[in-house]
Design an enzyme around this catalytic site. Sequence first.
Site, PDB file in Angstrom:
ATOM      1  N   GLU A   1     -10.698  -1.646   3.855  1.00  0.00           N
ATOM      2  CA  GLU A   1      -9.371  -1.117   4.165  1.00  0.00           C
ATOM      3  C   GLU A   1      -9.180   0.254   3.500  1.00  0.00           C
ATOM      4  O   GLU A   1      -9.903   0.630   2.589  1.00  0.00           O
ATOM      5  CB  GLU A   1      -8.271  -2.075   3.669  1.00  0.00           C
ATOM      6  CG  GLU A   1      -8.267  -3.418   4.365  1.00  0.00           C
ATOM      7  CD  GLU A   1      -7.087  -4.278   3.945  1.00  0.00           C
ATOM      8  OE1 GLU A   1      -6.342  -4.706   4.838  1.00  0.00           O
ATOM      9  OE2 GLU A   1      -6.918  -4.527   2.734  1.00  0.00           O
TER      10      GLU A   1
ATOM     11  N   ASP B   1       0.786  -1.237   0.000  1.00  0.00           N
ATOM     12  CA  ASP B   1       0.000   0.000   0.000  1.00  0.00           C
ATOM     13  C   ASP B   1       0.819   1.289   0.000  1.00  0.00           C
ATOM     14  O   ASP B   1       1.765   1.425   0.781  1.00  0.00           O
ATOM     15  CB  ASP B   1      -0.881   0.061   1.252  1.00  0.00           C
ATOM     16  CG  ASP B   1      -1.799  -1.124   1.406  1.00  0.00           C
ATOM     17  OD1 ASP B   1      -1.764  -2.015   0.550  1.00  0.00           O
ATOM     18  OD2 ASP B   1      -2.543  -1.148   2.396  1.00  0.00           O
TER      19      ASP B   1
ATOM     20  N   PHE C   1       1.886  -0.345  10.014  1.00  0.00           N
ATOM     21  CA  PHE C   1       0.970  -0.606   8.908  1.00  0.00           C
ATOM     22  C   PHE C   1       0.527   0.725   8.275  1.00  0.00           C
ATOM     23  O   PHE C   1       1.058   1.778   8.576  1.00  0.00           O
ATOM     24  CB  PHE C   1      -0.232  -1.415   9.397  1.00  0.00           C
ATOM     25  CG  PHE C   1       0.019  -2.911   9.438  1.00  0.00           C
ATOM     26  CD1 PHE C   1       1.300  -3.430   9.581  1.00  0.00           C
ATOM     27  CD2 PHE C   1      -1.027  -3.814   9.348  1.00  0.00           C
ATOM     28  CE1 PHE C   1       1.540  -4.802   9.626  1.00  0.00           C
ATOM     29  CE2 PHE C   1      -0.815  -5.187   9.384  1.00  0.00           C
ATOM     30  CZ  PHE C   1       0.465  -5.681   9.524  1.00  0.00           C
TER      31      PHE C   1
END
Length: 481
Positions: free
Chosen positions: A204, A27, A85
Amino acid sequence: MSKTEVGFNEQHRLQYHFSPKEMWMNDPNGMVYYDGEYHLFFQHTPHTSTPDFPNMHWGHAISTDMVHWKELPPAIAPDEHGAIFSGSAVVDYNNTAGLQSGKDKTLISIFTYSPANGVQNQGMAYSNDRGRTWVKYENNPVLQNQGIADFRDPKVFWYERDQKWFMTLAVKDHVELYSSPDLKFWTKESEFGQSIGAHGGIWECPDLFSLSDGNGAEKWVMLVSINPGGPNGGSATQYFIGDFDGHKFTAEHSDIRWLDNGPDNYAGVTWSNVKRRKLLLGWMSNWEYSQIVPTNKWRGAMTVPRELELVKIDGQTYVASMPVSELNTLHESKGLKAGLALNSSVDLAETYDIQPSKFDLSFTIENKPFELKLSNDDGEYLLVGYDLGNREFYIDRRRAGKTSFSDAFGRRNTAKRISNDGNIEIRLLVDVSSIELFTDDGEVVMTSLFFPNSDFTHLELSTESKTTLKGFEINEMKSIW
């Protein structure tokens, strides 16, 4: 450093898209513009070419044009609170967090801590040297989990009307909105999405922002990525258009809409602090096979940067996306024509001396079927076209090279046309092992990877009947390495 020295001459290595020098990437994170630089942070494991989740870092690259990138050392590393993350970054112009220590404004990142026990929290780090070094906030985490699984991916923006920060957060199957005066203390405002949109997998990487509809009216757009549950299998990004009142987001439509109908654009979010443009970048892969694609030294790349806008079709508003104009600086013009008469088929590579492993092609065609065939002398080929009977665009990579690494990869992917009639506008970007198809000024977009055993050398364009392509332009693309 030469291309050979850093390895960017490897088979399947993209030549005008960002990919890390080596190892794993997924990502895009922390995308922020400040002092003439676009910052791209990204999920990165510096020592493995597959995702080592307990060792996830934020990788870092900078650019002045979103095209030419300089990769820097990883910016934020795991600590006692867990791995780093996905998240976002902002410029704290008003020093609301009280962390500025010099003449430069403070850049602040908000990210998900993912510890071994799986209870995810949100942390903060800051930089007072234009993003070169980052310091973890001493009182992390700034938003603690209340026992909910999948509590992650904060995207933060400044809401000028109420003079406070807002955060969108992915919480399993919906989005939660939080507000804060200082980026340190957060209050829950509302929830969105439990009963709307696609729910084939975990939600997400949400993103909430405003766009003008072209008539001066403001609408709000919510992006939400989902895995699995995409339109062509695996991961994809949906969007909602509606209104944000400073407390909650309300969608104005109930149908499911995809930002990209191809299989390989995921977790895309927008750059913060960019005036008058809304710019997006996505991870060019799919969780169905991302860990086993046939690249060895590195895995993962980004799409080309795209500019978002709202378009009106039959009374409905949609989000369209097109490549940023900065990509045109990579053009090496080989064949430019106002119109191209086409009797049945033509090999554009041969006619215009184009190397079809990396090119940018644009044309407008009547509302009729057409097909582009990229092929090599090994008998491998990729098909891209429009099926008039089904009103579908398609990318067929079943015979485009390596597919045996995953049963989910060798497919024919399709997307319905939104516009009902009229000419079809096409923009096609190909880069060694990727294809990005933009139709009708970005109303329908498809992104796909492919892995031929040798570069494609032929580019045949064919139609069922004689036609003239308007606005025809084809350019070979320079490498950015």
